[in-house]
Write a protein that holds these residues in place. Structure first.
Motif, PDB file in Angstrom:
ATOM      1  N   UNK A  20      60.080  27.453  35.177  1.00 55.63           N
ATOM      2  CA  UNK A  20      59.022  28.463  35.154  1.00 55.63           C
ATOM      3  C   UNK A  20      58.787  28.889  33.714  1.00 55.63           C
ATOM      4  N   UNK A  21      57.516  28.939  33.323  1.00 54.03           N
ATOM      5  CA  UNK A  21      57.155  29.391  31.978  1.00 54.03           C
ATOM      6  C   UNK A  21      56.441  30.728  32.069  1.00 54.03           C
ATOM      7  N   UNK A  26      54.133  38.236  30.573  1.00 52.84           N
ATOM      8  CA  UNK A  26      55.108  38.120  31.636  1.00 52.84           C
ATOM      9  C   UNK A  26      54.629  37.294  32.812  1.00 52.84           C
ATOM     10  N   UNK A  27      53.380  36.814  32.744  1.00 52.70           N
ATOM     11  CA  UNK A  27      52.823  35.992  33.818  1.00 52.70           C
ATOM     12  C   UNK A  27      53.601  34.690  33.940  1.00 52.70           C
ATOM     13  N   UNK A  28      53.968  34.358  35.164  1.00 55.02           N
ATOM     14  CA  UNK A  28      54.795  33.179  35.415  1.00 55.02           C
ATOM     15  C   UNK A  28      53.950  32.012  35.909  1.00 55.02           C
ATOM     16  N   UNK A  29      54.283  30.826  35.440  1.00 56.91           N
ATOM     17  CA  UNK A  29      53.656  29.581  35.886  1.00 56.91           C
ATOM     18  C   UNK A  29      54.761  28.598  36.238  1.00 56.91           C
ATOM     19  N   UNK A  30      54.710  28.048  37.438  1.00 52.99           N
ATOM     20  CA  UNK A  30      55.676  27.031  37.830  1.00 52.99           C
ATOM     21  C   UNK A  30      55.266  25.710  37.212  1.00 52.99           C
ATOM     22  N   UNK A  31      56.108  25.200  36.333  1.00 50.58           N
ATOM     23  CA  UNK A  31      55.795  23.937  35.663  1.00 50.58           C
ATOM     24  C   UNK A  31      56.119  22.736  36.542  1.00 50.58           C
ATOM     25  N   UNK A 275      49.944  30.506  47.339  1.00 52.84           N
ATOM     26  CA  UNK A 275      48.531  30.648  46.996  1.00 52.84           C
ATOM     27  C   UNK A 275      48.215  32.084  46.590  1.00 52.84           C
ATOM     28  N   UNK A 276      47.553  32.214  45.429  1.00 57.93           N
ATOM     29  CA  UNK A 276      47.173  33.518  44.851  1.00 57.93           C
ATOM     30  C   UNK A 276      48.378  34.354  44.416  1.00 57.93           C
ATOM     31  N   UNK A 277      49.571  33.775  44.465  1.00 59.61           N
ATOM     32  CA  UNK A 277      50.793  34.498  44.105  1.00 59.61           C
ATOM     33  C   UNK A 277      51.434  33.909  42.859  1.00 59.61           C
ATOM     34  N   UNK A 278      51.499  32.581  42.785  1.00 56.25           N
ATOM     35  CA  UNK A 278      52.150  31.896  41.672  1.00 56.25           C
ATOM     36  C   UNK A 278      51.367  30.630  41.347  1.00 56.25           C
ATOM     37  N   UNK A 279      51.068  30.423  40.074  1.00 52.07           N
ATOM     38  CA  UNK A 279      50.416  29.176  39.658  1.00 52.07           C
ATOM     39  C   UNK A 279      51.407  28.031  39.765  1.00 52.07           C
ATOM     40  N   UNK A 284      51.242  19.795  43.800  1.00 51.71           N
ATOM     41  CA  UNK A 284      52.342  20.305  44.625  1.00 51.71           C
ATOM     42  C   UNK A 284      51.918  20.456  46.080  1.00 51.71           C
ATOM     43  N   UNK A 285      52.830  20.184  46.970  1.00 52.81           N
ATOM     44  CA  UNK A 285      52.642  20.441  48.394  1.00 52.81           C
ATOM     45  C   UNK A 285      53.587  21.565  48.803  1.00 52.81           C
ATOM     46  N   UNK A 286      53.113  22.478  49.644  1.00 48.29           N
ATOM     47  CA  UNK A 286      53.895  23.659  49.977  1.00 48.29           C
ATOM     48  C   UNK A 286      55.238  23.317  50.612  1.00 48.29           C
ATOM     49  N   UNK A 287      55.281  22.308  51.464  1.00 44.59           N
ATOM     50  CA  UNK A 287      56.553  21.926  52.087  1.00 44.59           C
ATOM     51  C   UNK A 287      57.581  21.521  51.039  1.00 44.59           C
ATOM     52  N   UNK A 288      57.127  20.794  50.021  1.00 43.11           N
ATOM     53  CA  UNK A 288      58.043  20.389  48.956  1.00 43.11           C
ATOM     54  C   UNK A 288      58.505  21.593  48.147  1.00 43.11           C
TER      55      UNK A 288
END
Length: 305
Positions: A20-21, A26-31, A275-279, A284-288
């Motif tokens: 996570x970056x 402080x905004x988080x993005x899942x790399x 969705x709308x919570x974390x970039x 990406x697939x939600x199950x993964x």
């Protein structure tokens, strides 16, 4: 905290790695987040090293999340003991509950204060063997990461809950893994309850393909355990019912699971989604992502980083 945090969560059948970056705000993005099946600890270490090189994560801060079967979480009675003496007192108190010598245990403590009322905080201890922690330190170091914290899955899910700021009455997450499930209840950053279930996706998938009546019976058991958890939080912590329960499935979405829980629990039940919570990465697939929630939550940790 600005920069990238990597989280590594070894499991019996593999390892999950997430990064996570955060920017200046402080905004988080899942790399990235991925689970890799491993046949040995060496295979897991090799995969982590490859991921660090591929994603250019060298020298990133790192949070290791312990496997669920590698530590013990237990309620203890030491709130009247001076804080400086608590760890030694708890080590003696839990010694007979450990399956290894108490002197080989690393112990951490945390309190849960009642949401309302005048009851005293409840004290919990987390205990793990020193050699298990050494393995985590070694894996991170050999992969060119800077280990800052060692965490447990329960607090990883707490970090996930903190993303859902619109749920002002708190949030519950039910994560259904292959052979087990775990429920956490969180409000205002406080983890009030953790409950592990023996029911997992393997059980539900087998029933979903066959007898609906058997699936209903299994879900009745899950509903009962969740309701007991809500009742426990209300009676012991004066915690009102949470805004929502989010269900994270990991092998396949079974719509009947969410709809059944929504019908029989007193709060809104929805499928878990970032969705709308974390970039997250576009592919990406939600199950993964659900399969990597422990690692993602670890990478979202802010304390001691």
């Amino acid at each position: 905290m600005v920069g990238t945090c990597v989280s590594v969560c070894p499991e019996p059948d593999g390892v999950a790695v997430a990064s996570v970056k955060r920017d200046q705000t402080g905004r988080a993005v899942l790399q990235q987040a991925a689970f890799h099946s491993c046949s040995s600890p060496e295979d897991c270490r090799h995969y982590l090293e490859q991921t660090v090189r591929k994603e250019h994560l060298q020298h990133s801060l790192c949070v290791a999340v312990l496997p669920a079967d590698s530590y013990q979480l237990m309620q203890v009675d030491a709130t009247e003991i001076p804080e400086a003496e608590r760890r030694d007192a708890v080590r003696w108190q839990i010694s007979e509950r450990l399956d290894y010598p108490a002197e080989n245990a690393v112990i951490d403590l945390f309190e849960i204060a009642p949401f309302g009322g005048e009851r005293k905080p409840v004290l919990y201890a987390v205990s793990a063997q020193k050699n298990i922690l050494r393995d985590q330190i070694k894996m991170s170091g050999e992969s060119n990461l800077e280990l800052t914290s060692i965490d447990i899955p329960e607090f990883s899910l707490r970090n996930i809950c903190e993303l859902f700021t619109e749920d002002d009455r708190g949030l519950a997450i039910l994560l259904l893994l292959e052979r087990s499930g775990v429920l956490v209840i969180v409000r205002d950053g406080t983890l009030y309850l953790v409950r592990w279930f023996s029911t997992g996706m393997d059980d539900l998938l087998a029933l979903a393909e066959g007898d609906d009546e058997l699936l209903t019976e299994q879900l009745d058991t899950v509903v009962l355990e969740i309701q007991r958890s809500f009742d426990y939080c209300e009676s012991n912590f004066q915690l009102p019912l949470v805004s929502r329960l989010l269900v994270a499935q990991t092998q396949r979405e079974i719509p009947a699971v969410v709809s059944y829980l929504n019908d029989y629990l007193g709060t809104t039940v929805e499928a878990f989604s970032f969705e709308h919570i974390l970039d997250v990465p576009e592919t990406s697939q939600q199950l993964q992502l659900n399969r990597c929630l422990f690692a993602i939550g670890g990478a979202l940790r802010r304390e001691n980083i």
